[in-house]
Design an enzyme around this catalytic site. Structure first.
Site, PDB file in Angstrom:
ATOM      1  N   ALA A  29       0.806  -1.226   0.000  1.00 28.83           N
ATOM      2  CA  ALA A  29       0.000   0.000   0.000  1.00 28.83           C
ATOM      3  C   ALA A  29       0.835   1.271   0.000  1.00 28.83           C
ATOM      4  O   ALA A  29       0.387   2.310  -0.491  1.00 28.83           O
ATOM      5  CB  ALA A  29      -0.935  -0.006   1.204  1.00 28.83           C
ATOM      6  N   THR A  33       0.247   5.643  -1.640  1.00 30.27           N
ATOM      7  CA  THR A  33      -0.229   6.739  -0.790  1.00 30.27           C
ATOM      8  C   THR A  33      -0.007   8.101  -1.434  1.00 30.27           C
ATOM      9  O   THR A  33      -0.806   9.019  -1.244  1.00 30.27           O
ATOM     10  CB  THR A  33       0.451   6.703   0.589  1.00 30.27           C
ATOM     11  OG1 THR A  33       1.874   6.681   0.420  1.00 30.27           O
ATOM     12  CG2 THR A  33       0.020   5.470   1.377  1.00 30.27           C
ATOM     13  N   PHE A  40      -3.560   1.058   5.084  1.00 33.35           N
ATOM     14  CA  PHE A  40      -4.505   0.395   5.974  1.00 33.35           C
ATOM     15  C   PHE A  40      -4.164   0.577   7.452  1.00 33.35           C
ATOM     16  O   PHE A  40      -5.032   0.866   8.255  1.00 33.35           O
ATOM     17  CB  PHE A  40      -4.559  -1.101   5.641  1.00 33.35           C
ATOM     18  CG  PHE A  40      -5.101  -1.367   4.270  1.00 33.35           C
ATOM     19  CD1 PHE A  40      -6.467  -1.441   4.045  1.00 33.35           C
ATOM     20  CD2 PHE A  40      -4.250  -1.518   3.189  1.00 33.35           C
ATOM     21  CE1 PHE A  40      -6.986  -1.673   2.780  1.00 33.35           C
ATOM     22  CE2 PHE A  40      -4.741  -1.749   1.919  1.00 33.35           C
ATOM     23  CZ  PHE A  40      -6.106  -1.828   1.713  1.00 33.35           C
ATOM     24  N   ARG A  41      -2.898   0.415   7.816  1.00 30.01           N
ATOM     25  CA  ARG A  41      -2.542   0.305   9.229  1.00 30.01           C
ATOM     26  C   ARG A  41      -1.995   1.581   9.856  1.00 30.01           C
ATOM     27  O   ARG A  41      -1.958   1.697  11.067  1.00 30.01           O
ATOM     28  CB  ARG A  41      -1.502  -0.812   9.419  1.00 30.01           C
ATOM     29  CG  ARG A  41      -2.064  -2.187   9.113  1.00 30.01           C
ATOM     30  CD  ARG A  41      -0.976  -3.260   9.185  1.00 30.01           C
ATOM     31  NE  ARG A  41      -1.558  -4.569   8.958  1.00 30.01           N
ATOM     32  CZ  ARG A  41      -1.836  -5.052   7.763  1.00 30.01           C
ATOM     33  NH1 ARG A  41      -1.592  -4.327   6.694  1.00 30.01           N
ATOM     34  NH2 ARG A  41      -2.373  -6.246   7.628  1.00 30.01           N
ATOM     35  N   ILE A 108      -4.832  -3.324  -4.534  1.00 31.54           N
ATOM     36  CA  ILE A 108      -6.087  -3.628  -5.207  1.00 31.54           C
ATOM     37  C   ILE A 108      -6.546  -2.469  -6.082  1.00 31.54           C
ATOM     38  O   ILE A 108      -7.680  -2.447  -6.540  1.00 31.54           O
ATOM     39  CB  ILE A 108      -7.185  -3.962  -4.169  1.00 31.54           C
ATOM     40  CG1 ILE A 108      -7.393  -2.790  -3.193  1.00 31.54           C
ATOM     41  CG2 ILE A 108      -6.835  -5.232  -3.417  1.00 31.54           C
ATOM     42  CD1 ILE A 108      -8.529  -2.996  -2.184  1.00 31.54           C
ATOM     43  N   ASP A 109      -5.640  -1.507  -6.350  1.00 32.71           N
ATOM     44  CA  ASP A 109      -6.049  -0.227  -6.932  1.00 32.71           C
ATOM     45  C   ASP A 109      -5.892  -0.118  -8.446  1.00 32.71           C
ATOM     46  O   ASP A 109      -6.224   0.909  -9.030  1.00 32.71           O
ATOM     47  CB  ASP A 109      -5.286   0.921  -6.263  1.00 32.71           C
ATOM     48  CG  ASP A 109      -3.768   0.698  -6.247  1.00 32.71           C
ATOM     49  OD1 ASP A 109      -3.235   0.116  -7.213  1.00 32.71           O
ATOM     50  OD2 ASP A 109      -3.124   1.105  -5.255  1.00 32.71           O
ATOM     51  N   HIS A 126      -4.127  -9.932  -3.764  1.00 33.98           N
ATOM     52  CA  HIS A 126      -5.312  -9.595  -2.980  1.00 33.98           C
ATOM     53  C   HIS A 126      -6.456  -9.072  -3.846  1.00 33.98           C
ATOM     54  O   HIS A 126      -7.405  -8.491  -3.337  1.00 33.98           O
ATOM     55  CB  HIS A 126      -4.954  -8.583  -1.890  1.00 33.98           C
ATOM     56  CG  HIS A 126      -3.973  -9.125  -0.895  1.00 33.98           C
ATOM     57  ND1 HIS A 126      -3.157  -8.319  -0.125  1.00 33.98           N
ATOM     58  CD2 HIS A 126      -3.659 -10.401  -0.550  1.00 33.98           C
ATOM     59  CE1 HIS A 126      -2.389  -9.074   0.646  1.00 33.98           C
ATOM     60  NE2 HIS A 126      -2.675 -10.337   0.399  1.00 33.98           N
ATOM     61  N   ASN A 225      10.649   0.971   2.334  1.00 34.71           N
ATOM     62  CA  ASN A 225       9.409   1.173   3.079  1.00 34.71           C
ATOM     63  C   ASN A 225       9.619   2.292   4.081  1.00 34.71           C
ATOM     64  O   ASN A 225      10.720   2.481   4.603  1.00 34.71           O
ATOM     65  CB  ASN A 225       9.012  -0.125   3.811  1.00 34.71           C
ATOM     66  CG  ASN A 225       7.593  -0.106   4.306  1.00 34.71           C
ATOM     67  OD1 ASN A 225       6.661   0.179   3.553  1.00 34.71           O
ATOM     68  ND2 ASN A 225       7.400  -0.402   5.584  1.00 34.71           N
ATOM     69  N   ASP A 242      10.919   8.203   1.553  1.00 30.34           N
ATOM     70  CA  ASP A 242       9.761   8.377   0.690  1.00 30.34           C
ATOM     71  C   ASP A 242       9.960   7.588  -0.605  1.00 30.34           C
ATOM     72  O   ASP A 242      10.979   7.752  -1.296  1.00 30.34           O
ATOM     73  CB  ASP A 242       9.572   9.854   0.384  1.00 30.34           C
ATOM     74  CG  ASP A 242       8.426  10.101  -0.575  1.00 30.34           C
ATOM     75  OD1 ASP A 242       7.264   9.921  -0.161  1.00 30.34           O
ATOM     76  OD2 ASP A 242       8.712  10.450  -1.745  1.00 30.34           O
TER      77      ASP A 242
END
Length: 253
Positions: A29, A33, A40-41, A108-109, A126, A225, A242
């Site tokens: 994910a 962003t 998500f987290r 999933i995007d 996913h 990450n 980043d």
């Protein structure tokens, strides 16, 4: 321990890429962003606002199906307006160069496809939230039709062919992982000589096992990450910065 300057780190990454013949990007994910899609987290992430709806609740409760679709429609502005970021475009450049034969993603995007990588070379562990399928007969449905039916009758529609439940083409907690995608991801992992884990917390299994599999098979492992992961200590290069800034120099439009 003081982290090396970003320029030094990027140069080390560039050297690893140059020395590699078969690169496997593996994305989570964090790569999306900067495109306006929340993760998500993290604080403010999707799961800090609403706990995910497990698969067994989705199939057993009309109320939960309606809630799942309400949440998806509420996110439509994020997904429909999102465009590939620098990380997606950098991976697409690696694909076009022949260094990477595809990408494995937890996302999933649909942004890897939008970046120019053919859909059959994007291995989605996913699933994909930009369309839906019937859980029984696998008929595909577009979200605009589901939204119109939802608004008209006040609840999520069922399949017009078989009466089965319609769900976004994503994998929920408790739902079986896609066999074909998992097999392809494993094959690419075993074939690569450089595994790039980008924007993943590497805590969701079984997908999180692929970096370890690559490392055990002799590949170099790079983790890019924002936050630390439990695989950092076995990696050949760890970059906590980043993603777009690190990968921007790899973008070739």
């Amino acid at each position: 321990m003081i982290a090396p300057p970003l320029e030094t780190t990027v140069e080390r990454l560039r050297d690893l890429v140059a020395r590699s013949n078969s690169i496997l990007p593996f994305t989570g994910a964090g790569i999306s962003t900067e495109c306006g899609i929340p993760d998500f987290r993290s604080p403010g992430g999707l799961w800090t606002k609403n706990q995910p709806i497990p698969f067994d609740l989705f199939v057993s409760s009309q109320e939960m199906r309606d809630e799942a679709w309400r949440r998806r429609f509420a996110m439509e502005d994020h997904f429909s307006t999102a465009r590939p970021g620098r990380g997606h475009r950098a991976i697409a450049a690696l694909y076009r160069s022949g260094k990477a034969s595809g990408v494995v993603t937890q996302n999933i995007d649909n942004l890897h496809q939008a970046s120019g990588i053919p859909h059959d070379h994007v291995i989605e562990l996913h699933g994909n939230t930009t369309y839906a399928t019937c859980l029984d007969c696998s008929r595909r449905y577009e979200l605009a039709w589901i939204k119109s039916r939802y608004d008209a009758v006040g609840h999520a529609p069922d399949c017009t062919d078989c009466g089965g439940y319609i769900k976004t083409a994503t994998i929920s907690f408790g739902q079986a992982m896609p066999d074909a995608a998992m097999r392809r991801a494993e094959k690419l992992t075993q074939q690569c000589d450089l595994f790039l884990a980008i924007g993943s917390s590497l805590v969701v299994w079984p997908a999180a096992g692929f970096p370890l599999m690559a490392k055990r098979n002799g590949a170099k492992l790079v983790i890019l990450n924002r936050d630390a992961t439990e695989f950092d200590e076995i990696s050949d290069l760890v970059i906590h910065d980043d993603i777009g800034s690190v990968l921007s120099s790899f973008v070739v439009d």
